[in-house]
Design an enzyme around this catalytic site. Sequence first.
Site, PDB file in Angstrom:
ATOM      1  N   HIS A  30      -4.122  30.679  42.933  1.00  0.00           N
ATOM      2  CA  HIS A  30      -4.767  29.955  41.833  1.00  0.00           C
ATOM      3  C   HIS A  30      -3.823  28.833  41.432  1.00  0.00           C
ATOM      4  O   HIS A  30      -2.776  28.643  42.061  1.00  0.00           O
ATOM      5  CB  HIS A  30      -5.097  30.897  40.674  1.00  0.00           C
ATOM      6  CG  HIS A  30      -3.918  31.524  40.002  1.00  0.00           C
ATOM      7  ND1 HIS A  30      -3.061  32.398  40.640  1.00  0.00           N
ATOM      8  CD2 HIS A  30      -3.417  31.387  38.737  1.00  0.00           C
ATOM      9  CE1 HIS A  30      -2.107  32.785  39.809  1.00  0.00           C
ATOM     10  NE2 HIS A  30      -2.301  32.168  38.648  1.00  0.00           N
ATOM     11  N   ASP A  88       3.106  28.084  37.411  1.00  0.00           N
ATOM     12  CA  ASP A  88       4.200  28.860  38.007  1.00  0.00           C
ATOM     13  C   ASP A  88       3.890  29.329  39.423  1.00  0.00           C
ATOM     14  O   ASP A  88       4.730  29.959  40.063  1.00  0.00           O
ATOM     15  CB  ASP A  88       4.555  30.058  37.117  1.00  0.00           C
ATOM     16  CG  ASP A  88       3.398  31.017  36.911  1.00  0.00           C
ATOM     17  OD1 ASP A  88       2.304  30.549  36.530  1.00  0.00           O
ATOM     18  OD2 ASP A  88       3.570  32.236  37.111  1.00  0.00           O
ATOM     19  N   HIS A  89       2.711  28.991  39.935  1.00  0.00           N
ATOM     20  CA  HIS A  89       2.362  29.311  41.323  1.00  0.00           C
ATOM     21  C   HIS A  89       2.351  28.073  42.216  1.00  0.00           C
ATOM     22  O   HIS A  89       2.191  28.198  43.434  1.00  0.00           O
ATOM     23  CB  HIS A  89       1.004  30.008  41.382  1.00  0.00           C
ATOM     24  CG  HIS A  89       1.028  31.381  40.784  1.00  0.00           C
ATOM     25  ND1 HIS A  89       0.962  32.534  41.536  1.00  0.00           N
ATOM     26  CD2 HIS A  89       1.143  31.779  39.494  1.00  0.00           C
ATOM     27  CE1 HIS A  89       1.025  33.589  40.730  1.00  0.00           C
ATOM     28  NE2 HIS A  89       1.135  33.151  39.485  1.00  0.00           N
ATOM     29  N   ASP A  97      -2.324  36.712  40.674  1.00  0.00           N
ATOM     30  CA  ASP A  97      -2.371  37.171  39.282  1.00  0.00           C
ATOM     31  C   ASP A  97      -3.738  37.774  39.002  1.00  0.00           C
ATOM     32  O   ASP A  97      -4.773  37.155  39.297  1.00  0.00           O
ATOM     33  CB  ASP A  97      -2.136  36.004  38.322  1.00  0.00           C
ATOM     34  CG  ASP A  97      -0.680  35.610  38.238  1.00  0.00           C
ATOM     35  OD1 ASP A  97       0.131  36.161  39.003  1.00  0.00           O
ATOM     36  OD2 ASP A  97      -0.356  34.740  37.405  1.00  0.00           O
ATOM     37  N   HIS A 148       5.782  39.248  40.395  1.00  0.00           N
ATOM     38  CA  HIS A 148       5.378  38.538  39.172  1.00  0.00           C
ATOM     39  C   HIS A 148       5.688  39.435  37.976  1.00  0.00           C
ATOM     40  O   HIS A 148       4.834  39.721  37.135  1.00  0.00           O
ATOM     41  CB  HIS A 148       3.889  38.176  39.232  1.00  0.00           C
ATOM     42  CG  HIS A 148       3.475  37.137  38.224  1.00  0.00           C
ATOM     43  ND1 HIS A 148       3.156  37.456  36.930  1.00  0.00           N
ATOM     44  CD2 HIS A 148       3.323  35.796  38.321  1.00  0.00           C
ATOM     45  CE1 HIS A 148       2.820  36.360  36.264  1.00  0.00           C
ATOM     46  NE2 HIS A 148       2.923  35.335  37.096  1.00  0.00           N
TER      47      HIS A 148
END
Length: 358
Positions: free
Chosen positions: A113, A117-118, A233, A308
């Site tokens: 996604h 932070d990805h 996530d 994560h």
Amino acid sequence: MTKAGRAALWAAAIIGAAALAAWLFQRPIGMWLFERAAERNIGRDTFADLPDGLHAGLCGTGSPLPSHERAASCTVVIAGKAMFVVDAGEGAARNIALMGLPNGRIKAMFLTHFHSDHIDGMGPMMLLRWTASGNTAPLPVYGPTGVENVIAGFNAAYALDNGYRTAHHGEAITPPAAAGAVAMPFATPGAPTIVYDADGLRVTAFAVDHRPVQPSVGYRFDYKGRSLVVSGDTAASKSLESASKGADLLIHEALNPAMVRTLVANLDKAGRKQTAQIMRDILDYHASPAQAADSARVAGVRMLVLSHVVPSMPSPYLNAAFLGEADDRFDGPIIVGEDGQYFSLPAGSDAIERGSWF
């Protein structure tokens, strides 16, 4: 002068001579140490030690919360000798290099996604993959609809820098045609959908529940009878449990609600109301360690690895507290992931070998 005084003078002279010798030899000793380290680290080849099979390396087990110990979200997946990356959080490219896995060997990237932070480590990863790697085309980046905008933005942001580097190093080292990335979008899957199938590796995307963030997906990798799943996530998701059926390894995000509420209480006490509210908001769209363990049990996976990690655990001594009731929910091994860890699934075997590439 007394005997004690003479002894003190001799001791001072000896110490002074030792200090002088250390100063005189500091430069050649330092250079010798640097040369040995360069020889060892630059010549390191993690791939040479890997058996044929499926392998996962944790290049980022953190979150947007700052941490000395953890880069943001990133997982390396190696199928045979082909290397792929799932997500590219800040610090991920650095960790990949420190793990002895050249960024230049990344064959493709898969984004779960578009939370910052990805994706915020993509710039360095794209650059290191391009420069002096021998690649002749940009990095393919697979992701749900919207990945086109993300890639266009990174390519635009790095366009001037790419031109500088080609001007400085020449087209043989930094060919313009290989700079940056190219988007490989797919529609958000209503059911698990194969998005990559080549050289014995099949990658299947499936939707997960990270609302209000949509689209959001996880990925399953299958290679020579071995399989692993990266959740991305997600809150507890039936779709993830279905897509993970029978997998050897499930790499699942995890947030400890009690620990986050402790942070909220202290942020409120310190008058940091806005940050406290943000921490409250994240509670309902992530899975707890216990929920991740429930999903691992339902899916029948053999090992659960938590990534994560929220909040970041600065020491393994806190892992038991972070896991909470998770050990009671799943009979297999549960690992609180740390940057640099790897998990190997050799072909023709049911073994899961693990260690650290740091």
